[in-house]
Design an enzyme around this catalytic site. Structure first.
Site, PDB file in Angstrom:
ATOM      1  N   ASN A  96     -53.994  71.166  10.558  1.00  0.00           N
ATOM      2  CA  ASN A  96     -54.533  71.601   8.864  1.00  0.00           C
ATOM      3  C   ASN A  96     -53.130  70.917   8.519  1.00  0.00           C
ATOM      4  O   ASN A  96     -53.284  70.496   7.399  1.00  0.00           O
ATOM      5  CB  ASN A  96     -55.275  73.171   8.901  1.00  0.00           C
ATOM      6  CG  ASN A  96     -55.067  73.279   7.204  1.00  0.00           C
ATOM      7  OD1 ASN A  96     -55.873  72.317   6.103  1.00  0.00           O
ATOM      8  ND2 ASN A  96     -53.669  73.628   7.189  1.00  0.00           N
ATOM      9  N   TYR A 161     -48.257  59.506   3.121  1.00  0.00           N
ATOM     10  CA  TYR A 161     -49.460  60.192   3.588  1.00  0.00           C
ATOM     11  C   TYR A 161     -50.690  59.614   3.753  1.00  0.00           C
ATOM     12  O   TYR A 161     -50.985  59.552   4.696  1.00  0.00           O
ATOM     13  CB  TYR A 161     -49.531  61.093   1.738  1.00  0.00           C
ATOM     14  CG  TYR A 161     -50.371  61.748   2.210  1.00  0.00           C
ATOM     15  CD1 TYR A 161     -50.282  63.056   2.902  1.00  0.00           C
ATOM     16  CD2 TYR A 161     -51.298  62.237   1.092  1.00  0.00           C
ATOM     17  CE1 TYR A 161     -50.997  64.017   3.178  1.00  0.00           C
ATOM     18  CE2 TYR A 161     -52.603  63.018   0.863  1.00  0.00           C
ATOM     19  CZ  TYR A 161     -52.168  64.507   1.961  1.00  0.00           C
ATOM     20  OH  TYR A 161     -53.228  65.347   1.919  1.00  0.00           O
ATOM     21  N   ILE A 194     -59.201  69.154  -3.461  1.00  0.00           N
ATOM     22  CA  ILE A 194     -58.694  70.366  -3.652  1.00  0.00           C
ATOM     23  C   ILE A 194     -57.909  71.774  -4.276  1.00  0.00           C
ATOM     24  O   ILE A 194     -56.866  70.821  -5.011  1.00  0.00           O
ATOM     25  CB  ILE A 194     -58.503  70.350  -1.767  1.00  0.00           C
ATOM     26  CG1 ILE A 194     -60.228  70.067  -1.332  1.00  0.00           C
ATOM     27  CG2 ILE A 194     -59.741  72.362  -2.169  1.00  0.00           C
ATOM     28  CD1 ILE A 194     -61.624  70.200  -0.713  1.00  0.00           C
TER      29      ILE A 194
HETATM   30  P1  NDP Z   1     -51.429  73.573   0.535  1.00  0.00           P
HETATM   31  O1  NDP Z   1     -49.983  73.080   0.748  1.00  0.00           O
HETATM   32  O2  NDP Z   1     -51.992  74.550  -0.425  1.00  0.00           O
HETATM   33  O3  NDP Z   1     -50.851  74.767   2.672  1.00  0.00           O
HETATM   34  C1  NDP Z   1     -50.070  73.576   3.171  1.00  0.00           C
HETATM   35  C2  NDP Z   1     -50.188  74.508   4.584  1.00  0.00           C
HETATM   36  O4  NDP Z   1     -49.230  74.106   5.894  1.00  0.00           O
HETATM   37  C3  NDP Z   1     -49.249  75.362   4.078  1.00  0.00           C
HETATM   38  O5  NDP Z   1     -50.226  77.115   4.867  1.00  0.00           O
HETATM   39  C4  NDP Z   1     -47.983  76.039   5.261  1.00  0.00           C
HETATM   40  O6  NDP Z   1     -47.745  76.749   5.368  1.00  0.00           O
HETATM   41  C5  NDP Z   1     -48.455  74.663   5.795  1.00  0.00           C
HETATM   42  N1  NDP Z   1     -47.139  73.769   6.197  1.00  0.00           N
HETATM   43  C6  NDP Z   1     -46.214  72.795   5.833  1.00  0.00           C
HETATM   44  N2  NDP Z   1     -46.033  72.183   6.064  1.00  0.00           N
HETATM   45  C7  NDP Z   1     -45.579  72.654   7.240  1.00  0.00           C
HETATM   46  C8  NDP Z   1     -45.012  72.507   8.257  1.00  0.00           C
HETATM   47  N3  NDP Z   1     -43.996  71.586   8.467  1.00  0.00           N
HETATM   48  N4  NDP Z   1     -44.933  73.008   9.510  1.00  0.00           N
HETATM   49  C9  NDP Z   1     -46.145  74.154   9.623  1.00  0.00           C
HETATM   50  N5  NDP Z   1     -46.394  74.132   8.780  1.00  0.00           N
HETATM   51  C10 NDP Z   1     -46.998  73.652   7.687  1.00  0.00           C
HETATM   52  O7  NDP Z   1     -52.106  72.222   1.435  1.00  0.00           O
HETATM   53  P2  NDP Z   1     -53.281  72.022   1.022  1.00  0.00           P
HETATM   54  O8  NDP Z   1     -54.636  73.218   1.438  1.00  0.00           O
HETATM   55  O9  NDP Z   1     -54.181  71.112   0.256  1.00  0.00           O
HETATM   56  O10 NDP Z   1     -53.599  71.139   2.194  1.00  0.00           O
HETATM   57  C11 NDP Z   1     -54.044  71.436   3.732  1.00  0.00           C
HETATM   58  C12 NDP Z   1     -54.799  70.142   4.693  1.00  0.00           C
HETATM   59  O11 NDP Z   1     -55.358  69.804   3.473  1.00  0.00           O
HETATM   60  C13 NDP Z   1     -53.542  69.592   4.717  1.00  0.00           C
HETATM   61  O12 NDP Z   1     -52.698  68.812   5.513  1.00  0.00           O
HETATM   62  C14 NDP Z   1     -53.531  68.830   3.413  1.00  0.00           C
HETATM   63  O13 NDP Z   1     -52.476  66.852   3.625  1.00  0.00           O
HETATM   64  C15 NDP Z   1     -54.675  68.247   3.210  1.00  0.00           C
HETATM   65  N6  NDP Z   1     -55.237  67.726   2.221  1.00  0.00           N
HETATM   66  C16 NDP Z   1     -55.446  67.859   1.319  1.00  0.00           C
HETATM   67  C17 NDP Z   1     -56.170  67.463   0.231  1.00  0.00           C
HETATM   68  C18 NDP Z   1     -56.099  68.987  -1.401  1.00  0.00           C
HETATM   69  O14 NDP Z   1     -56.801  68.615  -2.338  1.00  0.00           O
HETATM   70  N7  NDP Z   1     -55.149  70.079  -1.457  1.00  0.00           N
HETATM   71  C19 NDP Z   1     -56.923  66.705   0.004  1.00  0.00           C
HETATM   72  C20 NDP Z   1     -56.812  65.683   1.278  1.00  0.00           C
HETATM   73  C21 NDP Z   1     -56.095  66.275   1.968  1.00  0.00           C
HETATM   74  P3  NDP Z   1     -46.483  77.556   4.077  1.00  0.00           P
HETATM   75  O15 NDP Z   1     -47.588  77.945   3.965  1.00  0.00           O
HETATM   76  O16 NDP Z   1     -45.918  78.651   5.743  1.00  0.00           O
HETATM   77  O17 NDP Z   1     -45.295  77.011   3.870  1.00  0.00           O
END
Ligand code: NDP
Length: 253
Positions: A96, A161, A194
């Site tokens: 994720n 992306y 989202i």
């Molecule tokens: P958030 O930005 O809310 O959270 C991102 C998460 O990924 C956090 O837990 C963060 O950790 C972790 N993360 C980021 N970079 C790294 C890294 N280099 N190594 C390890 N962990 C990492 O994102 P969302 O919850 O919105 O997104 C979750 C997934 O869903 C992603 O893959 C995103 O691309 C995808 N997505 C989201 C959409 C949206 O509208 N929100 C739409 C489409 C896809 P930490 O908190 O410790 O920094």
């Protein structure tokens, strides 16, 4: 399998579980009976607070946060080994973790491109590779990779992306065919817009415009995505593999 606890006794690893969609998956997987190890990168306090809260709510289940940079092969291997050790068994892997670094392509620097590809796409390799053989040897399990509507349709300002998330879908389909005979399913979930920190960064006027493109005129919640992820993780979805399923409120129909 109890009807209300479809993930009872399952060992589940979720990357990016400290907030947003990943945190909703961690929360729901615990509520459905799973033991969970989840990764975080920068938000240690948030990750620990979530784990403390969920351990109090589910005292008989594991909920363990571990730091990992998913783009780093060595760290991913360490994360995988420790997570397996803490869980004792692996049934579900949710890839994720992800980031955006939006810019029109003409203005996109190499670091923006690299960060997006490394975190969203290279992580499919770094995290899945060390965890594949345990699943294959067990001859059961589910891998769920989080893609995006951006990867299905392409979104201007998101060339890196869109490329990374389209790559996630290609990876998902190929791996599903490679390991289907071993009883392991591999699916992609493609969220639209989202409500998380990721979309909170979108300027208000652009967010309003994007909402106007969605039939229900609203962004989805992390739980909307988590329900599909947990369904795909359960035996109820055992005949679904190699799919990319969009959760976007009909953003594109
Ligand atoms: P958030 O930005 O809310 O959270 C991102 C998460 O990924 C956090 O837990 C963060 O950790 C972790 N993360 C980021 N970079 C790294 C890294 N280099 N190594 C390890 N962990 C990492 O994102 P969302 O919850 O919105 O997104 C979750 C997934 O869903 C992603 O893959 C995103 O691309 C995808 N997505 C989201 C959409 C949206 O509208 N929100 C739409 C489409 C896809 P930490 O908190 O410790 O920094």
């Amino acid at each position: 399998m109890a009807d209300d606890l479809p993930l009872a006794g399952r060992g589940c690893i979720v990357t990016g579980g400290s907030r947003g969609i990943g945190a909703a998956v961690v929360r729901l997987a615990l509520a459905q009976g799973a033991d969970v190890v989840f990764g975080y990168h920068s938000e240690e306090e948030r990750a620990r607070a979530l784990a403390d809260e969920l351990r109090s709510a589910h005292p008989d289940q594991h909920c363990v946060p571990l730091r990992v940079q998913v783009a780093d092969t060595t760290q991913a291997e360490g994360f995988a080994t420790t997570a397996l050790d803490r869980l004792g068994r692996l049934d579900v892997l949710v890839n994720n973790a992800g980031v955006t670094r939006d810019a029109v392509f003409a203005r996109m620097g190499p670091q923006q491109w690299h960060d997006v590809i490394a975190t969203n796409l290279d992580s499919m390799y770094t995290i899945t590779k060390p965890l594949l053989m345990p699943l294959v040897k067990q001859r059961s399990g589910a891998i769920i990779n989080i893609s995006s509507s951006s990867g299905l349709h392409g979104i201007p300002g998101q060339t890196a992306y869109s490329a990374a998330k389209a790559g996630v879908i290609g990876f998902t389909k190929a791996l599903a065919k490679e390991i289907g005979a071993r009883g392991v399913t591999v699916n992609a979930v493609a969220p639209g817009l989202i409500d998380t920190d990721m979309t909170a960064a979108i300027p208000q006027d652009k967010a309003e415009f994007l909402k106007s493109l969605i039939p229900g005129q609203a962004f989805g919640s992390p739980e909307d995505v988590a329900h599909l992820v947990c369904f795909l993780a359960s035996d109820r979805a055992r005949y679904i593999t190699g799919q990319a399923i969009e959760v976007s409120g009909g953003l594109v129909v």
